[in-house]
Design a protein around this motif. Structure first.
Motif, PDB file in Angstrom:
ATOM      1  N   ALA A 106      -8.919   4.207   2.009  1.00  0.00           N
ATOM      2  CA  ALA A 106      -9.187   2.801   1.715  1.00  0.00           C
ATOM      3  C   ALA A 106     -10.402   2.667   0.805  1.00  0.00           C
ATOM      4  O   ALA A 106     -10.431   1.851  -0.129  1.00  0.00           O
ATOM      5  CB  ALA A 106      -9.403   2.026   3.012  1.00  0.00           C
ATOM      6  N   LYS A 107     -11.392   3.505   1.048  1.00  0.00           N
ATOM      7  CA  LYS A 107     -12.598   3.501   0.217  1.00  0.00           C
ATOM      8  C   LYS A 107     -12.264   3.870  -1.219  1.00  0.00           C
ATOM      9  O   LYS A 107     -12.863   3.358  -2.169  1.00  0.00           O
ATOM     10  CB  LYS A 107     -13.603   4.491   0.817  1.00  0.00           C
ATOM     11  CG  LYS A 107     -14.990   4.513   0.185  1.00  0.00           C
ATOM     12  CD  LYS A 107     -15.857   5.535   0.898  1.00  0.00           C
ATOM     13  CE  LYS A 107     -17.223   5.639   0.251  1.00  0.00           C
ATOM     14  NZ  LYS A 107     -18.050   4.447   0.519  1.00  0.00           N
ATOM     15  N   ARG A 108     -11.251   4.731  -1.395  1.00  0.00           N
ATOM     16  CA  ARG A 108     -10.815   5.157  -2.731  1.00  0.00           C
ATOM     17  C   ARG A 108      -9.852   4.156  -3.364  1.00  0.00           C
ATOM     18  O   ARG A 108      -9.468   4.331  -4.528  1.00  0.00           O
ATOM     19  CB  ARG A 108     -10.147   6.530  -2.664  1.00  0.00           C
ATOM     20  CG  ARG A 108     -11.009   7.648  -2.115  1.00  0.00           C
ATOM     21  CD  ARG A 108     -10.319   9.003  -2.266  1.00  0.00           C
ATOM     22  NE  ARG A 108     -10.266   9.420  -3.665  1.00  0.00           N
ATOM     23  CZ  ARG A 108      -9.573  10.451  -4.129  1.00  0.00           C
ATOM     24  NH1 ARG A 108      -8.830  11.159  -3.280  1.00  0.00           N
ATOM     25  NH2 ARG A 108      -9.578  10.763  -5.404  1.00  0.00           N
ATOM     26  N   GLY A 109      -9.424   3.158  -2.614  1.00  0.00           N
ATOM     27  CA  GLY A 109      -8.508   2.163  -3.140  1.00  0.00           C
ATOM     28  C   GLY A 109      -7.048   2.578  -3.098  1.00  0.00           C
ATOM     29  O   GLY A 109      -6.191   1.934  -3.709  1.00  0.00           O
ATOM     30  N   ALA A 144      -4.950  -0.467   1.156  1.00  0.00           N
ATOM     31  CA  ALA A 144      -5.784  -1.667   1.196  1.00  0.00           C
ATOM     32  C   ALA A 144      -6.685  -1.713   2.420  1.00  0.00           C
ATOM     33  O   ALA A 144      -7.788  -2.271   2.373  1.00  0.00           O
ATOM     34  CB  ALA A 144      -4.903  -2.908   1.143  1.00  0.00           C
ATOM     35  N   HIS A 145      -6.230  -1.147   3.523  1.00  0.00           N
ATOM     36  CA  HIS A 145      -6.970  -1.227   4.785  1.00  0.00           C
ATOM     37  C   HIS A 145      -6.958   0.129   5.486  1.00  0.00           C
ATOM     38  O   HIS A 145      -6.016   0.907   5.309  1.00  0.00           O
ATOM     39  CB  HIS A 145      -6.349  -2.277   5.708  1.00  0.00           C
ATOM     40  CG  HIS A 145      -6.123  -3.605   5.056  1.00  0.00           C
ATOM     41  ND1 HIS A 145      -7.118  -4.541   4.892  1.00  0.00           N
ATOM     42  CD2 HIS A 145      -4.998  -4.146   4.501  1.00  0.00           C
ATOM     43  CE1 HIS A 145      -6.631  -5.603   4.281  1.00  0.00           C
ATOM     44  NE2 HIS A 145      -5.358  -5.394   4.030  1.00  0.00           N
ATOM     45  N   ASP A 146      -7.981   0.374   6.293  1.00  0.00           N
ATOM     46  CA  ASP A 146      -8.028   1.630   7.037  1.00  0.00           C
ATOM     47  C   ASP A 146      -7.462   1.463   8.444  1.00  0.00           C
ATOM     48  O   ASP A 146      -7.713   2.277   9.330  1.00  0.00           O
ATOM     49  CB  ASP A 146      -9.445   2.192   7.087  1.00  0.00           C
ATOM     50  CG  ASP A 146     -10.431   1.283   7.823  1.00  0.00           C
ATOM     51  OD1 ASP A 146     -10.032   0.163   8.204  1.00  0.00           O
ATOM     52  OD2 ASP A 146     -11.595   1.699   8.009  1.00  0.00           O
ATOM     53  N   SER A 197       0.832  -1.208   0.000  1.00  0.00           N
ATOM     54  CA  SER A 197       0.000   0.000   0.000  1.00  0.00           C
ATOM     55  C   SER A 197       0.866   1.258   0.000  1.00  0.00           C
ATOM     56  O   SER A 197       0.448   2.296  -0.524  1.00  0.00           O
ATOM     57  CB  SER A 197      -0.941   0.012   1.208  1.00  0.00           C
ATOM     58  OG  SER A 197      -2.028  -0.877   1.021  1.00  0.00           O
ATOM     59  N   ARG A 220       1.439   1.922  -3.626  1.00  0.00           N
ATOM     60  CA  ARG A 220       0.234   2.430  -4.281  1.00  0.00           C
ATOM     61  C   ARG A 220      -0.075   3.861  -3.845  1.00  0.00           C
ATOM     62  O   ARG A 220      -0.503   4.690  -4.657  1.00  0.00           O
ATOM     63  CB  ARG A 220      -0.939   1.498  -3.953  1.00  0.00           C
ATOM     64  CG  ARG A 220      -2.169   1.693  -4.814  1.00  0.00           C
ATOM     65  CD  ARG A 220      -3.066   0.473  -4.803  1.00  0.00           C
ATOM     66  NE  ARG A 220      -3.490   0.099  -3.460  1.00  0.00           N
ATOM     67  CZ  ARG A 220      -3.100  -1.033  -2.848  1.00  0.00           C
ATOM     68  NH1 ARG A 220      -2.260  -1.865  -3.450  1.00  0.00           N
ATOM     69  NH2 ARG A 220      -3.529  -1.320  -1.632  1.00  0.00           N
TER      70      ARG A 220
END
Length: 308
Positions: A268-271, A274-276, A30, A33
């Motif tokens: 995380a919601k936006r990708g 991976a995790h919040d 992440s 990313r």
């Protein structure tokens, strides 16, 4: 060769979160990313291991590995500043040498909460300069967290006597007059960069007062990029319109205690990550808070469509 941070720093230096897996381990995939996203969004620099990067929850080895991973992914495209604030000089010295050897552009140092007089603040940063040598540093002025009040006069004393201070991270609340005073002729012997924090809540006004951009985090950093770009282009109306579209969510994200949880949930919601997950100790979002974020995002998207 690493390009060091200078007084010309401008634009948006995004304060990066530290992504974690649900078990609390650092999520390095992440990290990659996230860096790609920030750069695609137009960030002109990154700041890692800041107060919203959960730096105190990392071991020294993890801090090294996170900085190394981000620097490798950035690959010299933008400067990377690393927060090295710590209670003692030994930690600051070790962290500074470590991150500069890895290829960081500079470090950020906040004052310890024990400083109560102007002279003690100036002495502290003089000692910091003796400690880190020629490493360029960002002076973090964040009285809401540090409880250290730095007047324009004190900031000017630091800047005028210490060439290594190349940038002020202005995070007074909102402290707009401080920017105006520092930009007056004769206050500073040289013009340094002023980048602002507080999640961008006062960014349009700060730009109008003479700030060079932002050094802060928000789940939609493209808002800050757009506001700065439109201000520099002279289109202040468009800058304000875009800012206003994002303001409800930016305001919601600034809640003490759960602000980072909100930011990570949105990312995380936006990708982007991976995790919040936040590393413990941390406050988790309730179902009500998540629903409120979802509603704000939906309204924000509708408003942006209207503006386009």
């Amino acid at each position: 060769m690493t390009k060091l941070l200078t007084e010309d720093a401008a634009g948006v230096y995004v304060i990066a979160v530290t992504p974690f897996l649900p078990d609390g381990a650092v999520d390095y995939d992440s990290c990659d990313r996230m860096v790609d996203f920030y750069l695609d969004a137009g960030a002109t620099g990154l700041t890692v291991l800041g107060m919203m990067g959960e730096a105190p929850k990392l071991t020294v080895e993890e801090s090294r590995d996170v900085v190394s991973r981000i620097l490798k992914r950035v690959d010299g495209r933008v400067p990377v500043v690393v927060g090295v604030s710590a209670p003692g000089f030994a930690q600051i010295s070790v962290l500074t040498k470590m991150v500069m050897d890895l290829g960081a552009a500079g470090v950020m140092v906040a004052p310890p909460g024990s400083l109560r007089t102007d002279d003690s603040i100036v002495t502290y940063y003089t000692q910091i300069t003796d400690l880190i040598g020629n490493t360029p540093f960002v002076l973090q002025d964040f009285p809401l967290i540090t409880n250290v009040q730095m007047s324009p006069k004190v900031i000017a004393r630091i800047v005028n006597s210490l060439p290594g201070c190349v940038c002020l991270k202005h995070e007074d609340w909102p402290g707009l007059e401080k920017i105006t005073t520092l930009r007056k002729e004769g206050v500073l012997d040289r013009r340094i960069s002023i980048l602002c924090g507080n999640g961008g809540l006062f960014l349009p006004e700060e730009m109008a007062r003479g700030a060079d951009g932002a050094m802060t985090g928000f789940a939609y950093p493209e808002m800050m990029v757009s506001v700065v770009q439109h201000f520099k282009a002279g289109d202040t109306t468009r800058a304000h319109d875009l800012f206003d579209a994002y303001l409800p969510l930016a305001r919601f994200e600034q809640q003490p205690g759960i602000g980072l949880a909100i930011r990570k949930y949105t990312m995380a919601k936006r990708g982007i990550i991976a995790h919040d997950a936040l590393r413990k100790p941390a406050a988790a979002l309730t179902a009500n808070s998540r629903a409120e974020v979802d509603r704000l995002i939906a309204r924000q998207e509708n408003r942006l469509k209207e503006l386009n």
